[in-house]
Design an enzyme around this catalytic site. Sequence first.
Site, PDB file in Angstrom:
ATOM      1  N   GLU A  54       8.895   5.222   3.813  1.00 48.24           N
ATOM      2  CA  GLU A  54       8.304   6.475   3.345  1.00 48.24           C
ATOM      3  C   GLU A  54       7.906   7.283   4.568  1.00 48.24           C
ATOM      4  O   GLU A  54       7.152   6.804   5.420  1.00 48.24           O
ATOM      5  CB  GLU A  54       7.079   6.208   2.456  1.00 48.24           C
ATOM      6  CG  GLU A  54       7.467   5.594   1.114  1.00 48.24           C
ATOM      7  CD  GLU A  54       6.300   5.421   0.144  1.00 48.24           C
ATOM      8  OE1 GLU A  54       5.141   5.358   0.601  1.00 48.24           O
ATOM      9  OE2 GLU A  54       6.558   5.340  -1.070  1.00 48.24           O
ATOM     10  N   ARG A  78      10.738  -1.641  -3.241  1.00 52.83           N
ATOM     11  CA  ARG A  78      10.717  -0.985  -4.561  1.00 52.83           C
ATOM     12  C   ARG A  78      10.857  -1.973  -5.713  1.00 52.83           C
ATOM     13  O   ARG A  78      10.333  -1.732  -6.799  1.00 52.83           O
ATOM     14  CB  ARG A  78      11.824   0.058  -4.653  1.00 52.83           C
ATOM     15  CG  ARG A  78      11.747   1.153  -3.605  1.00 52.83           C
ATOM     16  CD  ARG A  78      10.457   1.948  -3.688  1.00 52.83           C
ATOM     17  NE  ARG A  78      10.445   3.041  -2.718  1.00 52.83           N
ATOM     18  CZ  ARG A  78       9.376   3.762  -2.431  1.00 52.83           C
ATOM     19  NH1 ARG A  78       8.215   3.502  -3.023  1.00 52.83           N
ATOM     20  NH2 ARG A  78       9.433   4.722  -1.537  1.00 52.83           N
ATOM     21  N   GLU A 117       5.756   9.792   6.297  1.00 52.99           N
ATOM     22  CA  GLU A 117       4.422  10.340   6.053  1.00 52.99           C
ATOM     23  C   GLU A 117       3.799  10.788   7.378  1.00 52.99           C
ATOM     24  O   GLU A 117       4.248  10.404   8.453  1.00 52.99           O
ATOM     25  CB  GLU A 117       3.503   9.271   5.431  1.00 52.99           C
ATOM     26  CG  GLU A 117       4.073   8.629   4.174  1.00 52.99           C
ATOM     27  CD  GLU A 117       3.071   7.800   3.374  1.00 52.99           C
ATOM     28  OE1 GLU A 117       1.850   7.884   3.672  1.00 52.99           O
ATOM     29  OE2 GLU A 117       3.507   7.087   2.460  1.00 52.99           O
ATOM     30  N   THR A 132       3.035  -1.321   7.798  1.00 54.34           N
ATOM     31  CA  THR A 132       3.036   0.138   7.916  1.00 54.34           C
ATOM     32  C   THR A 132       3.155   0.433   9.405  1.00 54.34           C
ATOM     33  O   THR A 132       2.385  -0.110  10.198  1.00 54.34           O
ATOM     34  CB  THR A 132       1.716   0.737   7.374  1.00 54.34           C
ATOM     35  OG1 THR A 132       1.517   0.300   6.022  1.00 54.34           O
ATOM     36  CG2 THR A 132       1.735   2.253   7.417  1.00 54.34           C
ATOM     37  N   HIS A 162       7.742  15.127  -4.219  1.00 52.29           N
ATOM     38  CA  HIS A 162       7.907  13.676  -4.270  1.00 52.29           C
ATOM     39  C   HIS A 162       7.400  13.106  -5.598  1.00 52.29           C
ATOM     40  O   HIS A 162       8.098  12.341  -6.270  1.00 52.29           O
ATOM     41  CB  HIS A 162       7.167  13.025  -3.094  1.00 52.29           C
ATOM     42  CG  HIS A 162       7.169  11.522  -3.141  1.00 52.29           C
ATOM     43  ND1 HIS A 162       8.314  10.772  -2.954  1.00 52.29           N
ATOM     44  CD2 HIS A 162       6.170  10.638  -3.374  1.00 52.29           C
ATOM     45  CE1 HIS A 162       8.012   9.485  -3.063  1.00 52.29           C
ATOM     46  NE2 HIS A 162       6.715   9.362  -3.324  1.00 52.29           N
ATOM     47  N   GLN A 212       7.542  -3.600  -6.099  1.00 52.30           N
ATOM     48  CA  GLN A 212       6.638  -2.561  -6.614  1.00 52.30           C
ATOM     49  C   GLN A 212       6.823  -2.339  -8.124  1.00 52.30           C
ATOM     50  O   GLN A 212       5.856  -2.279  -8.881  1.00 52.30           O
ATOM     51  CB  GLN A 212       6.890  -1.250  -5.862  1.00 52.30           C
ATOM     52  CG  GLN A 212       5.907  -0.135  -6.178  1.00 52.30           C
ATOM     53  CD  GLN A 212       6.150   1.128  -5.332  1.00 52.30           C
ATOM     54  OE1 GLN A 212       6.974   1.126  -4.413  1.00 52.30           O
ATOM     55  NE2 GLN A 212       5.433   2.181  -5.618  1.00 52.30           N
ATOM     56  N   ASP A 260       5.524   4.230   5.907  1.00 56.44           N
ATOM     57  CA  ASP A 260       4.852   3.359   4.946  1.00 56.44           C
ATOM     58  C   ASP A 260       5.918   2.562   4.170  1.00 56.44           C
ATOM     59  O   ASP A 260       6.324   2.939   3.081  1.00 56.44           O
ATOM     60  CB  ASP A 260       4.017   4.231   3.996  1.00 56.44           C
ATOM     61  CG  ASP A 260       3.118   3.398   3.108  1.00 56.44           C
ATOM     62  OD1 ASP A 260       2.611   2.368   3.572  1.00 56.44           O
ATOM     63  OD2 ASP A 260       2.924   3.787   1.941  1.00 56.44           O
ATOM     64  N   ASP A 308      -3.834   5.611   1.380  1.00 58.72           N
ATOM     65  CA  ASP A 308      -2.572   6.331   1.276  1.00 58.72           C
ATOM     66  C   ASP A 308      -2.605   7.246   0.054  1.00 58.72           C
ATOM     67  O   ASP A 308      -2.950   6.810  -1.040  1.00 58.72           O
ATOM     68  CB  ASP A 308      -1.419   5.326   1.166  1.00 58.72           C
ATOM     69  CG  ASP A 308      -0.075   5.973   1.444  1.00 58.72           C
ATOM     70  OD1 ASP A 308      -0.046   6.990   2.164  1.00 58.72           O
ATOM     71  OD2 ASP A 308       0.951   5.464   0.949  1.00 58.72           O
ATOM     72  N   GLU A 342      14.051   8.341  -3.441  1.00 55.88           N
ATOM     73  CA  GLU A 342      14.258   9.712  -3.869  1.00 55.88           C
ATOM     74  C   GLU A 342      15.580  10.276  -3.361  1.00 55.88           C
ATOM     75  O   GLU A 342      16.293  10.957  -4.079  1.00 55.88           O
ATOM     76  CB  GLU A 342      13.136  10.529  -3.217  1.00 55.88           C
ATOM     77  CG  GLU A 342      12.333  11.371  -4.113  1.00 55.88           C
ATOM     78  CD  GLU A 342      11.308  12.124  -3.277  1.00 55.88           C
ATOM     79  OE1 GLU A 342      10.589  11.517  -2.461  1.00 55.88           O
ATOM     80  OE2 GLU A 342      11.245  13.350  -3.436  1.00 55.88           O
ATOM     81  N   LYS A 368       3.671  -2.949  -0.597  1.00 51.29           N
ATOM     82  CA  LYS A 368       3.323  -2.034   0.490  1.00 51.29           C
ATOM     83  C   LYS A 368       2.581  -2.728   1.627  1.00 51.29           C
ATOM     84  O   LYS A 368       2.589  -2.240   2.755  1.00 51.29           O
ATOM     85  CB  LYS A 368       2.385  -0.933  -0.041  1.00 51.29           C
ATOM     86  CG  LYS A 368       2.916  -0.178  -1.225  1.00 51.29           C
ATOM     87  CD  LYS A 368       3.737   0.997  -0.776  1.00 51.29           C
ATOM     88  CE  LYS A 368       4.125   1.850  -1.969  1.00 51.29           C
ATOM     89  NZ  LYS A 368       4.815   3.050  -1.532  1.00 51.29           N
TER      90      LYS A 368
HETATM   91 MN    MN Z   1       3.031   5.673   0.937  1.00 50.50          MN
END
Ligand code: MN
Length: 422
Positions: free
Chosen positions: A203, A241, A205, A261, A137, A244, A237, A130, A368, A257
């Site tokens: 996420e 948080r 992607e 996915t 971002h 993380q 993904d 990834d 975000e 993570k």
């Molecule tokens: Mn990602």
Amino acid sequence: MQKSFIQVEKGSHFPIQNLPYGIFRKQKDEEPRVGVAIGDYVLDLAVLHESGLLKIEGEQDDSSIFRQRYLNAMMEAGSTVWKAIRKQLQQLLDEGEASLRDDMELRERAFTKIDAVELLLPVEIGDYTDFYASKEHATNVGSMFRGKDQALMPNWTHLPVGYHGRASSVVVSGTEVRRPNGQMKPPGHEFPIFGPSKQLDFELELGWFVGHGNVSGEPIRLEEAEEKIFGLVLVNDWSARDIQAWEYQPLGPFLAKSFATSISPWVVPMDALEPFRVQGPKQEPTPLSYLEHKKAAAFDIQLDVSLKGSTMESIETFISTNFKYMYWSMAQQMSHHTINGCNLRAGDLLASGTISGPEKSERGCLLERTWRGEEPITFSNGDKRVWLEDDDEVVMTGYCQGNGYRVGFGEVRAKIAPALEM
Ligand code: MN
């Protein structure tokens, strides 16, 4: 504009210009096989090959390449083979071509409505990498955590930052995603706590599958990178948080993570995206020569994220962005990945990292989009979100808008199940 004898509704993601590959079965006890999406139908390539209409170039002209649980056998056959298959399919499906069009008995066996089949994880994924290729971002996340002045790390504009993800937990659209349990250290706590993540995020992607890789020790050069891409899928993904934030230093994300996915089931061939090639953002400073593009290498792909909570009447779109904003191209990411001699193999999944654009509504994850919780999203029934709640369903979709047709990705959809009680 080319048209098929199979009727394709206006706005469909799967016109004759697309022809994405997937793995499907009609019943649980049936062997899976390779199919191609056209309009509302999946075309069975094994049946088409056995009819004699579709031929495979090379020594082994039998349908075993299509009677597979995964697309890997086809990917390993190399781009000459995929390109030849695609060319024949575009001929056979053309409205003016009689061989398949007028064979009603064969059509009966070869086409099935997509909504009547089960779509499986299309690729046996060896490795998953990834990246972090959106400047918007990386700048937004960096400013939240380190302040505006040090938003981008010094390496960011010189190399495509990435990390090794987890391939075993990549699942196909429709698979439920369970909220992970883990360690976190909320503000004000002296010691870490254990429990369900309270800051579950997605996420947005795009990911691409390596069709044929490189020999260990021999990097993929920038100009040959795109030739090695079999096709693209939408990627969600999932990210916890709070887990993380506590675990990520110094070696990067790990359990935040690796729990899941999600990817879309249809793999859109690189050739289908060619008409949508555009110039990417200007790269300043000019990258080192092994990463310096001589041609346009971004793609204009419109992307949307929608959510439906259990108390919402209908699904609502609240993020719309575009793949063309990505600072680092797919080719640059692949070339950088292998510059040390690392070998990529058929079936490896590479993903872009969260795709964000300059506007607020173009930010591709909740972290975000809500600015770490400071700006909750309000949906039309008054429901608010900072992070995902149990039973929330997240749907990502994307397409390229052509003149009178769309080359689309379908969707990647998943619902959040409550954490296991421990
Ligand atoms: Mn990602």
